[in-house]
Design an enzyme around this catalytic site. Sequence first.
Site, PDB file in Angstrom:
ATOM      1  N   LYS A 118      -5.678  -5.161  -9.289  1.00 21.94           N
ATOM      2  CA  LYS A 118      -6.531  -4.253  -8.509  1.00 21.94           C
ATOM      3  C   LYS A 118      -5.608  -3.252  -7.821  1.00 21.94           C
ATOM      4  O   LYS A 118      -4.920  -3.569  -6.851  1.00 21.94           O
ATOM      5  CB  LYS A 118      -7.360  -5.017  -7.472  1.00 21.94           C
ATOM      6  CG  LYS A 118      -8.303  -4.117  -6.687  1.00 21.94           C
ATOM      7  CD  LYS A 118      -7.873  -4.123  -5.235  1.00 21.94           C
ATOM      8  CE  LYS A 118      -8.503  -3.074  -4.395  1.00 21.94           C
ATOM      9  NZ  LYS A 118      -8.041  -1.708  -4.602  1.00 21.94           N
ATOM     10  N   PRO A 119      -5.557  -2.011  -8.327  1.00 25.16           N
ATOM     11  CA  PRO A 119      -4.688  -1.009  -7.706  1.00 25.16           C
ATOM     12  C   PRO A 119      -5.328  -0.404  -6.462  1.00 25.16           C
ATOM     13  O   PRO A 119      -6.529  -0.557  -6.237  1.00 25.16           O
ATOM     14  CB  PRO A 119      -4.551   0.048  -8.806  1.00 25.16           C
ATOM     15  CG  PRO A 119      -5.827  -0.050  -9.582  1.00 25.16           C
ATOM     16  CD  PRO A 119      -6.301  -1.479  -9.480  1.00 25.16           C
ATOM     17  N   ALA A 120      -4.515   0.302  -5.662  1.00 24.17           N
ATOM     18  CA  ALA A 120      -5.038   0.984  -4.473  1.00 24.17           C
ATOM     19  C   ALA A 120      -6.062   2.031  -4.906  1.00 24.17           C
ATOM     20  O   ALA A 120      -5.890   2.698  -5.931  1.00 24.17           O
ATOM     21  CB  ALA A 120      -3.895   1.654  -3.720  1.00 24.17           C
ATOM     22  N   GLU A 171       4.649  -8.988  -0.556  1.00 24.37           N
ATOM     23  CA  GLU A 171       5.622  -7.930  -0.244  1.00 24.37           C
ATOM     24  C   GLU A 171       4.959  -7.043   0.794  1.00 24.37           C
ATOM     25  O   GLU A 171       4.065  -6.259   0.459  1.00 24.37           O
ATOM     26  CB  GLU A 171       5.969  -7.123  -1.507  1.00 24.37           C
ATOM     27  CG  GLU A 171       6.603  -7.930  -2.620  1.00 24.37           C
ATOM     28  CD  GLU A 171       8.043  -8.311  -2.331  1.00 24.37           C
ATOM     29  OE1 GLU A 171       8.621  -7.818  -1.342  1.00 24.37           O
ATOM     30  OE2 GLU A 171       8.581  -9.135  -3.087  1.00 24.37           O
ATOM     31  N   LEU A 172       5.389  -7.159   2.055  1.00 21.65           N
ATOM     32  CA  LEU A 172       4.629  -6.529   3.144  1.00 21.65           C
ATOM     33  C   LEU A 172       5.430  -5.426   3.835  1.00 21.65           C
ATOM     34  O   LEU A 172       6.351  -4.873   3.258  1.00 21.65           O
ATOM     35  CB  LEU A 172       4.165  -7.617   4.113  1.00 21.65           C
ATOM     36  CG  LEU A 172       3.434  -8.792   3.426  1.00 21.65           C
ATOM     37  CD1 LEU A 172       3.079  -9.880   4.422  1.00 21.65           C
ATOM     38  CD2 LEU A 172       2.213  -8.321   2.661  1.00 21.65           C
ATOM     39  N   CYS A 209       8.262   1.082   1.870  1.00 17.58           N
ATOM     40  CA  CYS A 209       8.412  -0.111   2.710  1.00 17.58           C
ATOM     41  C   CYS A 209       9.869  -0.371   3.077  1.00 17.58           C
ATOM     42  O   CYS A 209      10.140  -0.947   4.124  1.00 17.58           O
ATOM     43  CB  CYS A 209       7.828  -1.319   2.009  1.00 17.58           C
ATOM     44  SG  CYS A 209       8.515  -1.553   0.374  1.00 17.58           S
TER      45      CYS A 209
HETATM   46  P1  NAP Z   1      -2.986  -1.851   2.452  1.00 10.79           P
HETATM   47  O1  NAP Z   1      -3.990  -1.119   3.248  1.00 10.79           O
HETATM   48  O2  NAP Z   1      -2.681  -3.244   2.817  1.00 10.79           O
HETATM   49  O3  NAP Z   1      -3.508  -1.746   0.941  1.00 10.79           O
HETATM   50  C1  NAP Z   1      -2.811  -2.333  -0.117  1.00 10.79           C
HETATM   51  C2  NAP Z   1      -3.803  -2.850  -1.139  1.00 10.79           C
HETATM   52  O4  NAP Z   1      -4.631  -3.829  -0.531  1.00 10.79           O
HETATM   53  C3  NAP Z   1      -4.741  -1.794  -1.704  1.00 10.79           C
HETATM   54  O5  NAP Z   1      -4.984  -2.073  -3.067  1.00 10.79           O
HETATM   55  C4  NAP Z   1      -6.002  -1.999  -0.892  1.00 10.79           C
HETATM   56  O6  NAP Z   1      -7.178  -1.606  -1.563  1.00 10.79           O
HETATM   57  C5  NAP Z   1      -5.991  -3.496  -0.724  1.00 10.79           C
HETATM   58  N1  NAP Z   1      -6.772  -3.968   0.401  1.00 10.79           N
HETATM   59  C6  NAP Z   1      -7.180  -3.294   1.496  1.00 10.79           C
HETATM   60  N2  NAP Z   1      -7.898  -4.100   2.304  1.00 10.79           N
HETATM   61  C7  NAP Z   1      -7.945  -5.315   1.689  1.00 10.79           C
HETATM   62  C8  NAP Z   1      -8.531  -6.567   2.018  1.00 10.79           C
HETATM   63  N3  NAP Z   1      -9.211  -6.743   3.156  1.00 10.79           N
HETATM   64  N4  NAP Z   1      -8.371  -7.589   1.174  1.00 10.79           N
HETATM   65  C9  NAP Z   1      -7.669  -7.440   0.039  1.00 10.79           C
HETATM   66  N5  NAP Z   1      -7.100  -6.274  -0.348  1.00 10.79           N
HETATM   67  C10 NAP Z   1      -7.225  -5.231   0.492  1.00 10.79           C
HETATM   68  O7  NAP Z   1      -1.584  -1.132   2.437  1.00 10.79           O
HETATM   69  P2  NAP Z   1      -1.250   0.388   2.105  1.00 10.79           P
HETATM   70  O8  NAP Z   1      -1.583   1.198   3.291  1.00 10.79           O
HETATM   71  O9  NAP Z   1      -1.855   0.770   0.803  1.00 10.79           O
HETATM   72  O10 NAP Z   1       0.321   0.311   1.857  1.00 10.79           O
HETATM   73  C11 NAP Z   1       1.224   0.525   2.859  1.00 10.79           C
HETATM   74  C12 NAP Z   1       1.857  -0.774   3.305  1.00 10.79           C
HETATM   75  O11 NAP Z   1       2.397  -1.467   2.190  1.00 10.79           O
HETATM   76  C13 NAP Z   1       3.011  -0.552   4.242  1.00 10.79           C
HETATM   77  O12 NAP Z   1       2.973  -1.470   5.306  1.00 10.79           O
HETATM   78  C14 NAP Z   1       4.235  -0.838   3.372  1.00 10.79           C
HETATM   79  O13 NAP Z   1       5.358  -1.227   4.084  1.00 10.79           O
HETATM   80  C15 NAP Z   1       3.719  -1.888   2.473  1.00 10.79           C
HETATM   81  N6  NAP Z   1       4.512  -1.941   1.239  1.00 10.79           N
HETATM   82  C16 NAP Z   1       5.336  -3.011   1.048  1.00 10.79           C
HETATM   83  C17 NAP Z   1       6.122  -3.076  -0.071  1.00 10.79           C
HETATM   84  C18 NAP Z   1       7.027  -4.250  -0.295  1.00 10.79           C
HETATM   85  O14 NAP Z   1       7.472  -4.449  -1.423  1.00 10.79           O
HETATM   86  N7  NAP Z   1       7.324  -5.058   0.704  1.00 10.79           N
HETATM   87  C19 NAP Z   1       6.063  -2.064  -1.018  1.00 10.79           C
HETATM   88  C20 NAP Z   1       5.213  -0.993  -0.803  1.00 10.79           C
HETATM   89  C21 NAP Z   1       4.423  -0.951   0.341  1.00 10.79           C
HETATM   90  P3  NAP Z   1      -7.895  -0.183  -1.263  1.00 10.79           P
HETATM   91  O15 NAP Z   1      -6.900   0.853  -1.621  1.00 10.79           O
HETATM   92  O16 NAP Z   1      -9.064  -0.203  -2.171  1.00 10.79           O
HETATM   93  O17 NAP Z   1      -8.248  -0.183   0.189  1.00 10.79           O
END
Ligand code: NAP
Length: 483
Positions: free
Chosen positions: A178-180, A253-254, A287
């Site tokens: 499931k991609p963003a 990976e957060l 990240c």
């Molecule tokens: P996010 O809001 O957590 O979204 C990531 C994914 O989760 C999306 O596919 C999103 O879907 C989905 N999602 C949203 N709400 C959800 C829920 N309640 N239950 C299950 N899935 C859900 O994060 P983001 O804003 O896209 O990404 C930024 C964050 O990712 C930053 O904190 C960054 O540091 C972190 N990150 C970490 C790494 C690593 O390897 N550690 C790499 C890259 C990014 P929708 O798009 O449909 O809402």
Amino acid sequence: MISDAWLKDACFIDGTWVPADDGQTITVTNPASGAALGTVPRCGGAETARAIAAASRAFTTWRAMLAKERADLMFALHDALLAEKRALGELLTREQGKSRAEAEGEIAGGAAFFRWFGEEAKRVYGDTIPSPWPGKRILVTKEPVGVVGAITPWNFPHSMIARKLAAALGAGCTMVIKPASQTPLSALAVAAICEKVGFPAGVVNVVTGSAAPIAAEMCENPAVRKITFTGSTEVGKDLGARALANMKRVSMELGGNAPFIVFDDADLDAAVKAAVLSKFRNSGQTCVCTNRFLVQAGVYDAFAEKFAAAVRALKVGDGLDAGVEQGPLIDPAAIAKVEEHITDARSHGARVLAGGVRHPLGGTYFEPTVLADVTPGMKIAREETFGPVAPLFRFETEAEAVAMANDTEFGLAGYFFTRDLGRAWRMMEALEYGMIGVNEGLASTEVAPFGGVKDSGMGREGSKYGLEDYMNVKYALFGGLGA
Ligand code: NAP
């Protein structure tokens, strides 16, 4: 223009391209212009359940294939991705905003995971353990965990999928991705290339749509044996708890809050070059991007001056335009967070050395920014900015640098610059991070383990450790063998 071959408006389930059951769609826009690029299905739990069922059927045959046969398909996928690097890079830039050079680099970097894990698939070795009993033998083998549910973020729409999918395929697992919702087109393009190179139906499935019902199905469906997630810490904790409630394997990976420490004895020019890359790659939306620059008092002013000059020279614009180094941010909320951190820092005494304001191009463009005199009490010290803002903190001693660097709940990546070998070793050991750059500002590669500690997650992607995360260990005791 985007190559039509890879611009998909349907989900890929069980080897076929399908709409959402109720026909609903999500519009994908270009952050550089706000223009619509296309639509993808807004799927939910029912479509996800069908994708999981398909992945479950495909698992039986995929895991039974020779490792060499799986590897050959993965090598074909690697080659096809590279052959389409330009078109896929353009698609990625259009939906995500990063520069074309970075986007093509991401496609190449993602492809490398398929080659690496295709090679590793052939090296899934077990163990024999000396038996403590006469007439018995102990064997340890490794088996694929099964169907994997993957949820990925928008900042690296291709490579965040590639490093999960490649490890899963190499281990013998099948996957539902499931991609963003802001960047689903690059994910669907990967599925289209998997179809082209001949992956069996159901091995790779991509379901776009509403996160909550899709994630709920992944967490509750007994056929899913592992959940792998990259995204925010907040969502990751919730998802991880739900997956663990059903005893599924979990990789997370957060978020991060990376320190970049510059000691008095650093090679300043090298540090400045690495600092620009470490902070402004993907407009700071990474990240492992540096979130805090900790600079020793003796070189603080010199570093600040050289760094600010390099940052002022960065070219901002549409990622598809020649020479652009920084594209727009993903959306207005990202701009709001950047402005919130700058306003808070300035109100507590920080000085703007570069940028600090929205870019004249408008939209979600922001000037690459450097702030001096930043202190640990400011918001930017604790929260991930996820944007093009470089705050410079000052420290006096090595012990103070270590304390400041570790004063966060995150532990993904940390960097430092020094020419003192003893200090380099001490710092490497003292920093509570999963990845360390010593005189380097960027450390990602498919051959090394990527991942964090503390609130930055659990599990590793890439390297031999990445493969382990997709395998179960099985112990067999052979008795009745005679004395
Ligand atoms: P996010 O809001 O957590 O979204 C990531 C994914 O989760 C999306 O596919 C999103 O879907 C989905 N999602 C949203 N709400 C959800 C829920 N309640 N239950 C299950 N899935 C859900 O994060 P983001 O804003 O896209 O990404 C930024 C964050 O990712 C930053 O904190 C960054 O540091 C972190 N990150 C970490 C790494 C690593 O390897 N550690 C790499 C890259 C990014 P929708 O798009 O449909 O809402």
